[in-house]
Scaffold this active site. Structure first.
Site, PDB file in Angstrom:
ATOM      1  N   CYS A  46      43.318  40.067  31.971  1.00  0.00           N
ATOM      2  CA  CYS A  46      44.102  40.372  30.901  1.00  0.00           C
ATOM      3  C   CYS A  46      44.529  38.748  30.179  1.00  0.00           C
ATOM      4  O   CYS A  46      44.166  37.945  30.480  1.00  0.00           O
ATOM      5  CB  CYS A  46      45.475  41.152  31.325  1.00  0.00           C
ATOM      6  SG  CYS A  46      44.944  42.383  32.407  1.00  0.00           S
ATOM      7  N   ASP A 102      46.917  46.192  41.833  1.00  0.00           N
ATOM      8  CA  ASP A 102      47.454  45.043  42.359  1.00  0.00           C
ATOM      9  C   ASP A 102      48.767  44.569  41.749  1.00  0.00           C
ATOM     10  O   ASP A 102      49.445  43.843  42.328  1.00  0.00           O
ATOM     11  CB  ASP A 102      46.471  43.851  42.694  1.00  0.00           C
ATOM     12  CG  ASP A 102      45.850  43.661  41.105  1.00  0.00           C
ATOM     13  OD1 ASP A 102      46.072  44.531  40.034  1.00  0.00           O
ATOM     14  OD2 ASP A 102      44.951  42.507  41.123  1.00  0.00           O
ATOM     15  N   SER A 156      30.153  34.794  40.311  1.00  0.00           N
ATOM     16  CA  SER A 156      29.553  33.530  39.762  1.00  0.00           C
ATOM     17  C   SER A 156      29.650  32.541  41.058  1.00  0.00           C
ATOM     18  O   SER A 156      30.520  32.586  41.729  1.00  0.00           O
ATOM     19  CB  SER A 156      30.500  33.068  38.570  1.00  0.00           C
ATOM     20  OG  SER A 156      30.264  31.807  38.162  1.00  0.00           O
TER      21      SER A 156
END
EC number: 6.3.5.4
Length: 635
Positions: free
Chosen positions: A2, A101, A366
């Site tokens: 976010c 979370d 990644s």
């Protein structure tokens, strides 16, 4: 994933800036396209833009409050062990209204206060306001995966995920010339400084607290546990080290596969992303994987290696095969998103990879961080050879005048080797600190200073620059080993270049990127290992290559690292030539701007368009990025 912003006012004048909270939050729309929320209470305002990943329902939107609304949180990031932490809180009597979370993060803070940070496994930047105590708590993750900028004056403190969001509060835009000087050398600006005086980056592993009296305290809550003596006394065999690395990485990957939206993985064909794909394939069938191919640049195209891994693990593999024109079409979109000068040109490739990947998934794994942890860069091998000494190293240094005369280029094997020989020769006789700085830079201090106008040189505070440089290089010594270099990389290159690049370009495309190598358990383990486990005379990133050798195709073993490159030189000599000559670096604009030395810019342009441009395009790119930024944000 976010974007967050906020304000804590100390005076009535400061409170007037709360009305700009909505503009500040809107500036983060690409970071969080799914929803927007605001909270205000007295002197405090918090804003949030949401990219829904875990618990995509409305009940998990932010700002989020606890049951009695004493505490309010805005949160950017993910906590990968939140389910484990949630169980602990349930056992203590806590109840939950969401599956997010975010709620776990908020309630664990309520339970333990700042000490709870050490229990978090994830990446984050968040702020929690305590309405009863009228205090604000702001924290950043261990390694700086998620950004957080702060500006404070006598009236207020404001914070945000990005500079554009901070600027929406109306803070002064006063250039920091020491930061500009660093930028002209490194092509990025090391924290805690920023391009603006009065704007700081909250450093990785730090938190700050704010009270209504205007008292602001910053504390460090995490540092990499590197102890040279313990490393030398490490009794774990090399075989046991490999097994432990695989086990830790498997846990890190598995934790990062938690999502309520489609997930995939970048697959470059290098050892790092390939190892992550191999591990992720243990926990899901037909993993989505994504690679970039370069039709016009075969030297940098590694898709054949990525395909070997994709075939081995039967992934749903997608190759985005691009022409130079495809890359060029995305160039200005990337430049427009950058709100602080940042000239790592590989960001352009990350931007286009993120753009196409986002069309299929919302989360991507990644391999970032492995090079800094395990000595994966050419500069690490060069440093190793300098410290080992010997005839070969001395011979390369002795022929420095020859390397300086020969043509150099990143775009061919021969030209790149000559370029590397020259840089090695330049660094051979420097101190450990000066050599590190030189090899981290695209320009020397002298070259960077020559770019500044007389007026800029007078404004530049040499003492400020020297203090910053000394602090960055504080871990380096003449007698230490490669672990000191890696520790410095973790505090300079990783957060300010590599992670900034990935965060900027992924968030520009509303894509969350997760980095298993930066699980804190993996990082702590990496810095318990001796140099011999990471690098020797013939191999970089030794333990990673050996630990995953049996899992991956043999063609990947000991393969040269190419990385992401974009054809800047060709663009400058063709499509971008008018932009350089007639606009951003034109004599008239440089003179009117008053920051740079016109004659030196003219010299660089002449070299750029000569038969032997060398590596000059990287320095020109830094100037182009700065000038584009200047026109967008300062004019």
């Amino acid at each position: 994933m976010c974007g967050i912003s906020g304000i804590f006012a100390f005076t009535q004048e400061g409170r007037s800036a709360i009305q700009r909270l909505s503009d500040s939050t809107d500036a983060l729309e690409l970071r969080g396209p799914d929803s927007c929320g605001h909270f205000t209470h007295g002197a405090v305002g918090l804003g949030h833009r949401r990219l829904s990943i875990i618990d995509v329902s409305e009940v998990a939107c932010q700002p989020m409050h606890n049951d009695d609304k004493r505490y309010t949180i805005v949160f950017n990031g993910e906590i990968f062990n939140y389910q484990e932490l949630k169980k602990q809180l349930v056992n203590k009597g806590y109840t939950f209204f969401s599956q997010s979370d975010t709620e776990v993060l908020l309630k664990y803070y309520m339970e333990e206060g700042p000490s709870f940070l050490k229990k978090l496994n994830g990446f984050f930047a968040f702020a929690i306001y305590d309405k009863e105590e009228e205090t604000l708590f702001v924290a950043r993750d261990r390694f700086g995966v998620k950004p957080l900028l702060v500006s404070q004056d006598e009236d207020k403190l404001v914070f945000a995920s990005e500079m554009k969001s901070l600027l929406a509060f109306g803070i002064p835009r006063k250039l920091d010339y020491a930061s500009l000087y660093e930028y002209l050398q490194l092509n990025y600006i090391p924290g805690p400084a920023s391009i603006f005086k009065g704007v700081k980056k909250l450093m990785p592993g730090h938190y700050l607290t704010v009270s209504t009296k205007g008292k602001v305290e910053v504390k460090r809550w995490y540092k990499i546990p590197y102890d040279e003596k313990k490393v030398k006394n490490n009794s774990l065999s090399y075989e046991a080290q490999q097994k432990k690395l695989v086990d830790l990485m498997d846990g890190a990957v598995q934790r990062r596969m938690i999502a309520d939206v489609p997930l995939g993985a970048f697959l470059s064909g290098g050892i790092d992303s390939s190892a992550i794909v191999a591990l992720a394939s243990r926990h899901t069938k037909h993993l989505n994987t994504f690679s970039i191919g370069y039709k016009d640049e075969p030297f940098f195209d590694e898709t054949k290696y990525a395909k070997l891994v994709a075939d081995k693990y039967k992934t749903n593999h997608t190759v985005f095969s691009l022409t130079n024109n495809d890359l060029y079409e995305h160039l200005f979109r990337a430049l427009d998103y950058i709100d602080e000068p940042f000239a790592d040109s590989s960001a352009l490739a990350v931007n286009i990879l993120s753009h196409y990947t986002r069309q299929k998934v919302t989360v991507a794994l990644s391999g970032d961080g492995a090079d800094e942890l395990f000595a994966g860069y050419n500069k690490h091998m060069a440093e190793y050879k300098v410290r080992q000494g010997g005839f070969a190293a001395e011979a390369v240094a002795a022929f420095l005048p020859l390397w300086e005369m020969m043509p150099k280029s990143r775009n061919s094997s021969f030209g790149n080797r000559i370029r590397q020989f020259q840089r090695f020769g330049e660094g051979m006789n420097l101190s450990a600190k000066d050599r590190y700085w030189r090899w981290a830079s695209f320009a020397t201090e002298e070259d960077a200073k020559s770019l500044l106008s007389g007026k800029s040189k007078k404004i530049l505070s040499k003492n400020t620059y020297k203090k910053r440089r000394l602090k960055i290089l504080s871990h380096l010594s003449q007698k230490g080993d490669i672990n000191e270099v890696l520790l410095t990389d973790m505090q300079l290159v990783l957060p300010n270049d590599m992670l900034t690049k990935v965060d900027l370009m992924s968030m520009a495309n509303s894509l969350e990127v997760r980095t298993p190598f930066l699980d804190y358990k993996v990082v702590n383990f990496a810095f318990s290992l001796p140099q011999s486990s990471k690098i020797d005379g013939g191999m970089k990133k030794k333990i990673v290559q050996d630990a995953f050798r049996q899992m991956l195709p043999p063609e990947l073993y000991k393969r040269p690292k190419h990385g992401f490159e974009v054809p800047l030189l060709k663009w400058f000599q063709n499509e971008l030539r008018p932009l350089v000559m007639d606009d951003l670096l034109s004599d008239s604009f440089i003179e009117a701007q008053g920051i740079f030395n016109v004659a030196e810019i003219q010299r660089l342009k002449a070299q750029l368009f000569s038969k032997n441009p060398g590596d000059i395009h990287a320095r020109i790119w830094a100037l182009v990025v700065f000038q584009h930024w200047w026109k967008k944000w300062m004019v």
